[in-house]
Design an enzyme around this catalytic site. Structure first.
Site, PDB file in Angstrom:
ATOM      1  N   ASP A  69       0.812  -1.222   0.000  1.00 23.46           N
ATOM      2  CA  ASP A  69       0.000   0.000   0.000  1.00 23.46           C
ATOM      3  C   ASP A  69       0.852   1.282   0.000  1.00 23.46           C
ATOM      4  OD1 ASP A  69      -2.697  -0.696  -0.206  1.00 23.46           O
ATOM      5  OD2 ASP A  69      -2.928  -1.037   1.947  1.00 23.46           O
ATOM      6  N   ARG A  99       0.191  -1.478   7.655  1.00 22.01           N
ATOM      7  CA  ARG A  99       0.704  -0.280   6.963  1.00 22.01           C
ATOM      8  C   ARG A  99       1.735   0.495   7.786  1.00 22.01           C
ATOM      9  NH1 ARG A  99      -3.019   3.362   3.406  1.00 22.01           N
ATOM     10  NH2 ARG A  99      -0.917   3.783   2.681  1.00 22.01           N
ATOM     11  N   ARG A 149     -10.127   5.810  10.493  1.00 25.45           N
ATOM     12  CA  ARG A 149      -8.679   5.655  10.555  1.00 25.45           C
ATOM     13  C   ARG A 149      -8.091   6.610  11.601  1.00 25.45           C
ATOM     14  NH1 ARG A 149      -6.566   2.972   6.044  1.00 25.45           N
ATOM     15  NH2 ARG A 149      -8.060   1.356   5.454  1.00 25.45           N
ATOM     16  N   HIS A 178     -11.716   7.508   4.514  1.00 24.44           N
ATOM     17  CA  HIS A 178     -10.740   8.588   4.689  1.00 24.44           C
ATOM     18  C   HIS A 178     -11.409   9.885   4.199  1.00 24.44           C
ATOM     19  CE1 HIS A 178      -6.601   6.302   4.390  1.00 24.44           C
ATOM     20  NE2 HIS A 178      -6.759   6.772   5.623  1.00 24.44           N
ATOM     21  N   CYS A 274      -5.252   9.775  -3.134  1.00 24.86           N
ATOM     22  CA  CYS A 274      -4.460   8.887  -2.265  1.00 24.86           C
ATOM     23  C   CYS A 274      -3.065   8.638  -2.807  1.00 24.86           C
ATOM     24  CB  CYS A 274      -5.073   7.510  -2.160  1.00 24.86           C
ATOM     25  SG  CYS A 274      -6.787   7.441  -1.863  1.00 24.86           S
TER      26      CYS A 274
HETATM   27  N1  ARG Z   1      -5.541   0.093   0.760  1.00 26.44           N
HETATM   28  C1  ARG Z   1      -5.275   1.367   1.323  1.00 26.44           C
HETATM   29  C2  ARG Z   1      -5.826   1.434   2.744  1.00 26.44           C
HETATM   30  O1  ARG Z   1      -6.893   0.938   2.965  1.00 26.44           O
HETATM   31  C3  ARG Z   1      -5.850   2.461   0.487  1.00 26.44           C
HETATM   32  C4  ARG Z   1      -5.496   3.818   0.973  1.00 26.44           C
HETATM   33  C5  ARG Z   1      -6.097   4.893   0.148  1.00 26.44           C
HETATM   34  N2  ARG Z   1      -5.646   6.159   0.583  1.00 26.44           N
HETATM   35  C6  ARG Z   1      -6.387   7.232   0.812  1.00 26.44           C
HETATM   36  N3  ARG Z   1      -5.808   8.340   1.105  1.00 26.44           N
HETATM   37  N4  ARG Z   1      -7.701   7.165   0.817  1.00 26.44           N
HETATM   38  O2  ARG Z   1      -5.233   1.958   3.643  1.00 26.44           O
END
Ligand code: ARG
Length: 280
Positions: A69, A99, A149, A178, A274
């Site tokens: 990622d 991550r 998040r 997000h 992203c």
């Molecule tokens: N697979 C990543 C996650 O879920 C995607 C992140 C996408 N980033 C964003 N800024 N929306 O963390």
């Protein structure tokens, strides 16, 4: 307070090891093992060309094997300009362990450029960089998403509040997890938004923060991540090509739409916003 400086460069991260190997958002469910790396590379290169054609300097972060990622380089930090004019970066505290190793890679990129890294005071709070923090284009305030998040408490942290006042926005729809999946500021007056992603008080904050909100229908926001389109210059909105209603509304509002294909990255829950980090 920090100083707001418009970005003239953008950081992208090479997609060499991009993959879906775990599920940490609903878009990734069912996508494990389905990534076409060749197609992803072409899509990424086309996006890089778009930024170059719009006149931005594009910097590239090297891929790291196993960090599937890392290509979503909006998430590992929040770069800012401190009150004395120095470039600094606030490092993220990623919600998901999968991550977390990405942060050191991005921190190292900034360290090699002599840029000071800061951290939140509380190591137990989550923060996912520009995935959840957006500048209001006036430069007077930050908009901060929380709920899935980033922790709400991140927006009380003095490291962040010393950059600019933060307006916290509560996210309520897991598909739009997000802030950059449901809000894309275009200029001081205008933003692209999917209202269903926010609780009512947050919708009010957005109505107060922008004169014009270009609404994205919920199904299009989820299916094409239309709000993850990005405007780097107040004129052009770069967006996944299947976001038809959004593109039409953005054009009607007087902006130019630049269509790109991010279908491989959508499988991981990401698109244009992203995949870039604005550098001041
Ligand atoms: N697979 C990543 C996650 O879920 C995607 C992140 C996408 N980033 C964003 N800024 N929306 O963390």
């Amino acid at each position: 307070m920090g100083v707001f400086v418009a970005a003239s460069a953008v950081l992208l991260a090479e997609p060499t090891f991009f993959d879906v190997t775990y599920v940490i958002n609903p878009h990734m469910a069912g996508a494990v093992g389905t990534i076409d790396r060749v197609a992803a590379r072409h899509q990424w290169e086309a996006l890089r060309s778009v930024y170059q054609e719009l006149g931005l300097v594009v910097e590239v972060l090297e891929a790291v094997q196993g960090l599937s990622d890392l290509v979503f380089v909006a998430n590992q930090c929040f770069p800012f300009v401190a009150a004395d004019g120095a470039r600094e970066v606030l490092l993220s505290q990623m919600r998901w362990p999968e991550r977390r190793p990405e942060v050191a890679v991005v921190a190292d990129w900034f360290a090699r450029r002599g840029i000071t890294a800061r951290s939140l005071q509380d190591p137990g709070v989550f923060l996912e960089g520009m995935g959840d923090i957006q500048w209001h284009p006036s430069g007077r305030a930050l908009l901060g998403g929380h709920g899935f998040r980033t922790s709400a408490a991140a927006y009380d942290d003095p490291t962040l509040t010393s950059v600019a006042p933060v307006h916290p926005l509560k996210l309520v729809d897991e598909q739009l997890y997000h802030l950059d999946t449901c809000l894309s500021p275009i200029d001081e007056h205008t933003a692209v938004v999917c209202f269903e992603a926010f609780d009512e008080p947050s919708r009010e904050v957005l109505r107060g923060a922008f004169d014009q909100l270009i609404e994205v229908p919920y199904d299009e926001a989820v299916r094409t991540l239309a709000c993850n389109g990005h405007c780097p210059d107040g004129k052009h909105f770069i967006v996944h090509h299947e976001a038809r209603v959004t593109a039409e509304r953005v054009r009607q509002a007087g902006y130019e739409v630049v269509e790109v294909d991010t279908s491989e990255f959508l499988k991981s829950g990401g698109s244009v916003q992203c995949m870039k980090l604005m550098l001041h």
